[in-house]
Design a protein around this motif. Structure first.
Motif, PDB file in Angstrom:
ATOM      1  N   UNK A 704     -19.883  67.518  12.664  1.00 34.91           N
ATOM      2  CA  UNK A 704     -21.194  67.677  12.037  1.00 34.91           C
ATOM      3  C   UNK A 704     -21.098  68.541  10.800  1.00 34.91           C
ATOM      4  N   UNK A 705     -20.222  69.490  10.879  1.00 30.72           N
ATOM      5  CA  UNK A 705     -20.040  70.359   9.728  1.00 30.72           C
ATOM      6  C   UNK A 705     -19.526  69.530   8.550  1.00 30.72           C
ATOM      7  N   UNK A 706     -18.589  68.641   8.875  1.00 27.87           N
ATOM      8  CA  UNK A 706     -18.053  67.782   7.828  1.00 27.87           C
ATOM      9  C   UNK A 706     -19.163  66.916   7.223  1.00 27.87           C
ATOM     10  N   UNK A 707     -19.967  66.344   8.126  1.00 27.69           N
ATOM     11  CA  UNK A 707     -21.047  65.491   7.628  1.00 27.69           C
ATOM     12  C   UNK A 707     -21.971  66.292   6.716  1.00 27.69           C
ATOM     13  N   UNK A 708     -22.228  67.526   7.109  1.00 28.77           N
ATOM     14  CA  UNK A 708     -23.096  68.360   6.278  1.00 28.77           C
ATOM     15  C   UNK A 708     -22.464  68.600   4.915  1.00 28.77           C
TER      16      UNK A 708
END
Lengths: 1019, 170
Positions: A704-708
């Motif tokens: 999710x961090x990557x997606x953010x």
């Protein structure tokens, strides 16, 4: 000691107060804003404390601390440092930005400032002052930065921060601080000085609050209302939003379902338009943003060079593709500008009619732009009936409304050729420097601009006859009379539209200097005829005529052209052009259109580029320096690679230079190793392990961090392109793939693939993670890759015009090979190198035989060199040696080019290393790496050959010997099965020697030793 | 973590061993007795002041070191290639007549600056640009010879003979 400061600098009191508290005598020297004190600097860094001759402290905190230290008034330096460093990294940047008024636009600023104040408040909770019970240097430095805030009305930043308020009260009443600050605000011009000083200094950019301010971040309440419309959301806000909603890893709780939904579906809205089908004729729609994009009309008798291409047509293309993807209703028009003296003369030279010349070149332009994939809705030309009709109509309207003046001017006329001579067709002696061969418009001797009639002994360039001065009647547009109309239009569009800095500056300088009547007629035949009686033997001047080409080209596209061009309410116009064309598009043409009072759409946005140079000189057709459109095609490098590189160095705010070296480098480092690598890896895993099926996914925190992060880049990308910052957009795209690469590196799917089924389940996380981004391609990819994915590798078609990685069209590995080869051919004409290398190892006997042959041949070469044999013969033997090495490499299954050009044949060990990292799942990358090296190396080799004679033969020999000895040593330790660390150490020194050797030989060392640094990062 | 931060932290960890902790991105140096220093900048200043590896500076020189440490960790965070050029130009000018940033000996300013410039030299600068910033390149090459500073970073190559001299005249 002296302090240099500009008036109103709010950092200066730090030093003044410190000096008073420490009884230091200080001389205040007032200088101008922006003045450089320290001789080395390239930006102003005021205030500067001159400690003694030649020693300058340009950091106010350090200067203040220095005064305290000198007076022995600091107890715990570490404690002071903590606040001083915090002040200059966390408080000053948002404070400066806030004071500059950026807080209104950018939420990051106020948020960072609030976070800093929160930190300050808690720091002051236990003690009276920052580092204890007495005023310290920290208090002074922090307070001086904060002081401007105290004077502000309606500032609620300090509200509820009781400790800060108490402390501010103490500080401002301090017997030393008060007089200094009073003095600071005493002058009549204090406020103006303060503002001027603030905007003249450079401050560090505001970064998002770091973890240190974590409590503050969590405290801020999640509010959707602070989020502006999707397009305007700043990158930080975008991230911040995720934090608030609980998607960001900082936050403790997290609603996975919502998170995924939101993340997946919100950032890319509005829905992308990936449907490439174009309507028959595109007209403005009432329910859409209607964007009319024009690219400056290229002059017909020049073959456009890369500078022309990035300057207008390519930039316009990228923007219009982007706008189409954003679902805007876009019309992109351009065409060739065909009238004028130059065409007439060219035709005369070639003995054809001007029309024939235009036909020929229009076709050539068309071909070139088609090759570069410039997607015009209409690429027309100015020699059409519509052009005459519209240009004459505009003229009549201006004439009727009294905006046309008549006047006479002196012109040179060649009686022999029976024509008026344009400035550049007159030669003669320069009236200023007596240079013999001056042209009518400029003297090549002294470089001054001239008037053709001032030349001494003018000669007609064509027939060498002496022209006579003839007085001739001409028509002028009364620009001074049109100026008020133009100004009010510009005022409104400067405010609302996108105008590049240079476009604004050039336009403003024209208006500031005062507009003068502008001659719009010429004594020529090849042009749009002037319809006014008495002037019918004249034609319109190209700069009156050419921009009207946009209208006439649209008119040739659709008979309803007026719906675009007489519809300023619905249509937003973007002009793309080089900076030299700005005044014609921003002053003359708009004035003419406005003067007709016909309700024309007039330019709202102007995107002008600076110049692109070629290897540090100018592109020049006459000297044949540079790369021209038609040559680009013959290099065999795909147009998309050119597109990528041109956009990568688009001259947005200053001139840039095309260089082959850098072209190779950026192609390899960015396009292949970064973007290509990312896509290749993702797809290779997808197809090798999951047969091309996207797996069900469960997103982890990291995912999710990557997606953010990707979303943040994507958002910046969109903002950048909306503002026509195309070059920055490229950086965002590359950043996204870099993030992808890092993510893949961190998760090592090739390791997980060998693990248990449970692990396997998580294996393909990276790829589905990018499903959204590549969604539009999945079907296409399946089609192309199903069945035999291992033989193909996708390659990014360098089409930077689309948001992020949406338009990733896969192409074959062969295409990459072809590119590699083509570049090589172009730079080196080395046709003998097989481009697509068959990397299958041959039998051991064959390898042994070749190894021996290489060694023998190597000895032979050395002997000859020692014996100082004829260079030609040596060269012959070296060639044989190189060929043998290539064969050997092939037999070993290596890319020959990665090693052959290295040193004298002892790099067998190392060359293997280049591929070790590429085994197994990473195969595709390894292979590509080699090609990258091959390309790079060939580029470098050429450069050295051209540079010539810098090679120090003695050094080369000494190093060759050293390499050979070290090689033996490595073999020995290996044979002796020494400790790994010992072997590594020896190998390292061998590599270093080889690198030095390569440098001495003028080769690129990274290629020779197998790309050390790059390789390490891969692993 | 970006390269400069990582490399700086590795260096500080190697120097201070177990008394350096980094619970978050920001390293904290435990001084014992309940005292600590946090943040790369402050730790670097502490190191310059206290370490016996970096002795022999007078107060003025130490202040210069400190302001270059601040500069390295604030200004050298490049936002775009143009500001990068500007900073490189400035540093190149500064080093025109100096072997190291301050006092002609290796200081913490050189070390921190080295890490912050490393990726520019390793990834972005072409040979031509390295030659353009010749003083900075010389300094960089000089500093990277120190294994303790360079750590595991790749030794970068610099050309010994200028090859672009002719080109730049235009």
């Amino acid at each position: 000691m002296k302090v240099f400061t500009d008036p109103g600098n709010f950092q200066t009191p730090k030093i003044e107060i410190a000096a008073q508290l420490t009884n230091t005598k200080l001389e205040l020297v007032t200088v101008k804003h922006n003045e450089f004190i320290a001789p080395f600097s390239s930006s102003s860094k005021l205030p500067v404390l001159e400690v003694k001759e030649g020693v300058h402290l340009f950091s106010p905190n350090t200067a203040a601390k220095y005064l305290f230290l000198k007076a022995n008034k600091i107890q715990d330096e570490d404690a002071e440092n903590a606040f001083l460093d915090w002040e200059c990294s966390q408080l000053l940047p948002p404070m400066a930005a806030y004071l500059l008024g950026q807080g209104r636009k950018d939420q990051t600023v106020t948020k960072s400032l609030a976070a800093a104040l929160q930190h300050l408040d808690s720091s002051l909770a236990k003690t009276k002052y920052l580092t204890g019970e007495t005023v310290s240097v920290s208090d002074i430095c922090v307070f001086c930065t904060l002081a401007p805030l105290l004077g502000q009305k309606n500032c609620d930043l300090l509200r509820e921060r009781v400790n800060v308020q108490r402390w501010c009260q103490e500080m401002s009443n301090n017997a030393v601080v008060k007089p200094v600050l009073d003095n600071f605000t005493a002058s009549a011009t204090a406020q103006e000085d303060f503002k001027a000083s603030l905007s003249s200094q450079t401050f560090t950019n505001v970064s998002a609050p770091s973890n240190r301010e974590k409590p503050a971040v969590e405290k801020s309440s999640p509010s959707k209302s602070c989020v502006a419309s999707e397009d305007q959301v700043s990158t930080y806000q975008c991230l911040f939003r995720y934090k608030n909603r609980g998607f960001y890893p900082l936050s403790p709780t997290l609603n996975a379902d919502n998170a995924r939904q939101e993340l997946w579906y919100s950032p890319l809205s509005p829905t992308l338009n990936t449907d490439n089908a174009r309507q028959e004729s595109c007209l403005p729609k009432s329910n859409a943003r209607n964007i009319l994009v024009t690219s400056a009309l290229p002059y017909v008798n020049n073959v456009p060079h890369l500078g022309n291409i990035i300057g207008c047509v390519l930039s316009g293309d990228v923007f219009s593709r982007f706008a189409r993807l954003r679902n805007y209703n876009v019309l992109y028009v351009s065409g060739t500008d065909e009238y004028g003296t130059a065409t007439e003369t060219k035709a005369m030279e070639e003995g054809v009619t001007p029309q024939e010349i235009c036909d020929k070149f229009n076709k050539l332009h068309n071909q070139i732009y088609r090759w570069f994939n410039i997607d015009f809705d209409m690429f027309g030309r100015t020699t059409t009936k519509q052009q005459t009709k519209i240009a004459q109509d505009i003229f009549w309207k201006l004439y009727e409304r009294g905006f046309i003046l008549k006047d006479s001017i002196d012109q040179l006329k060649c009686t022999k050729c029976d024509k008026f001579l344009a400035d550049r067709f007159v030669e003669g002696q320069c009236p200023l420097c007596s240079f013999d061969d001056a042209r009518g418009d400029q003297c090549d001797g002294c470089g001054k601009l001239l008037n053709a009639i001032d030349l001494i002994n003018p000669k007609c360039k064509m027939c060498k006859g002496s022209p006579i001065i003839v007085n001739s009647q001409h028509l002028f547009v009364d620009l001074p009379k049109l100026e008020p109309m133009l100004k009010s239009h510009l005022d409104s569009v400067f405010d609302s539209g996108t105008w590049t800095h240079n476009a604004r500056v050039i336009t403003n300088s024209w208006i500031r200097d005062g507009l003068k009547p502008r001659c719009i007629s010429r004594d020529l035949k090849w042009g749009t005829p002037v319809p006014l009686e008495g002037y019918q033997d004249k034609v319109f001047y190209v700069w009156f005529d050419a921009p009207i080409g946009y209208l006439s080209i649209t008119a040739n596209y659709t008979d309803q052209w007026e719906r675009w061009w007489k519809n300023p309410e619905q249509v937003e116009m973007y002009n793309f052009l080089g900076k030299d064309n700005v005044p014609f598009h921003s002053v003359i043409f708009p004035s003419c259109l406005l003067g007709t009072n016909d309700g024309y759409s007039v330019v709202n946005n102007m995107v002008a580029t600076e110049y692109l140079n070629y290897e540090d000189t100018k592109f020049s057709k006459s000297r044949n320096t540079g790369v021209f459109g038609d040559q680009a095609e013959t290099t065999g490098i795909p147009a998309d690679v050119y597109r990528f590189y041109l956009l990568y160095l688009r001259p947005e705010s200053q001139d840039t230079a095309f260089s082959w070296d850098d072209f190779m480098l950026k192609n390899n480092s960015e396009l292949l190793n970064n973007l290509g690598n990312f896509i290749n890896r993702a797809l290779t895993f997808l197809f090798n392990i999951f047969g091309g099926e996207i797996q069900e996914m469960v997103l982890s925190e990291d995912d999710k961090r990557l997606v953010a992060l990707v979303t943040k880049e994507l958002q910046t990308y969109v903002n950048n392109l909306e503002a026509c910052r195309l070059r920055d957009g490229i950086r965002n795209i590359l950043m996204i793939s870099k993030l992808g690469n890092q993510f893949m590196q961190a998760n090592k799917p090739w390791v997980l693939a060998k693990g248990s089924p449970e692990e396997n389940f998580f294996l393909f996380q990276p790829s589905p993670l990018f499903q959204k981004i590549e969604a539009s391609l999945i079907a296409e990819l399946k089609e192309k890759f199903a069945g035999k994915p291992e033989q193909k590798a996708p390659k990014k078609q360098a089409d930077k015009s689309t948001p992020a990685a949406v338009n990733l069209t896969p192409a074959s590995q062969e295409e990459i090979d072809r590119l590699t080869k083509a570049v090589a051919d172009q730079k080196q004409a080395d046709k003998s190198t097989p481009a697509a290398v068959n990397l299958t190892p041959a039998s051991q006997e064959e390898i042994d035989r070749l190894t021996k042959a290489v060694a023998d041949q190597g000895d032979k070469v050395r002997e000859m060199k020692k014996a100082k044999a004829e260079p030609a013969k040596v060269a012959e033997e070296v060639a044989t040696l190189l060929q043998l090495k290539k064969d050997l490499s092939l037999a070993q299954g290596l890319d020959p080019n990665a090693k052959v050009n290295g040193d004298a044949g002892k790099d067998k060990k190392k060359a293997g290393g280049g591929n070790k990292g590429g085994k197994g799942a990473d195969q595709g990358t390894g292979k590509k790496d080699n090609q990258a090296k091959q390309q790079k190396q060939q580029g470098k080799t050429t450069k050295v050959a051209a540079g010539g004679g810098d090679i120090d033969q003695a050094l080369v020999e000494r190093l060759t010997k050293a390499v050979s000895e070290q090689g033996d040593k490595v073999r020995q330790v290996k044979a002796a099965k020494a400790e790994k660390s010992t072997i590594d150490a020896e190998v390292a020194s061998l590599l270093q020697l080889k690198r030095e050797l390569a440098v001495a030989q003028g080769l690129d060392p990274e290629v020779v030793v197998g790309g050390g640094g790059k390789k390490n990062k891969k692993k | 973590m970006a390269l400069p931060d990582q490399a700086t932290q590795d260096y500080l960890t190697a120097t201070f061993k177990s008394s350096l902790k980094s619970p978050t991105k920001i390293p904290v140096l435990d001084l014992g007795g309940g005292k600590s220093v946090s943040g790369v900048c402050s730790i670097a200043k502490h190191l310059q002041r206290t370490s016996k590896d970096f002795t022999g500076l007078n107060l003025e020189e130490r202040m210069e070191v400190e302001q270059w440490i601040e500069y390295a960790s604030a200004t050298v965070k490049f936002v775009d290639s143009e500001s990068e050029r500007l900073v490189l130009k400035e540093l190149n000018n500064w080093l025109k007549d100096k072997a190291f940033f301050v006092a002609n000996k290796l200081t913490v300013a050189d070390v921190i600056m080295f890490y912050n410039l490393y990726s520019a030299f390793a990834e972005r600068l072409t040979f031509q640009e390295k030659e353009l910033f010749i003083h900075l390149s010389r300094w960089f090459h000089n500093v990277q010879q120190d294994n303790k500073v360079r750590q595991s970073l790749q030794h970068l190559t610099f050309l010994r003979t200028p090859v672009y001299d002719g080109v730049r005249v235009h």
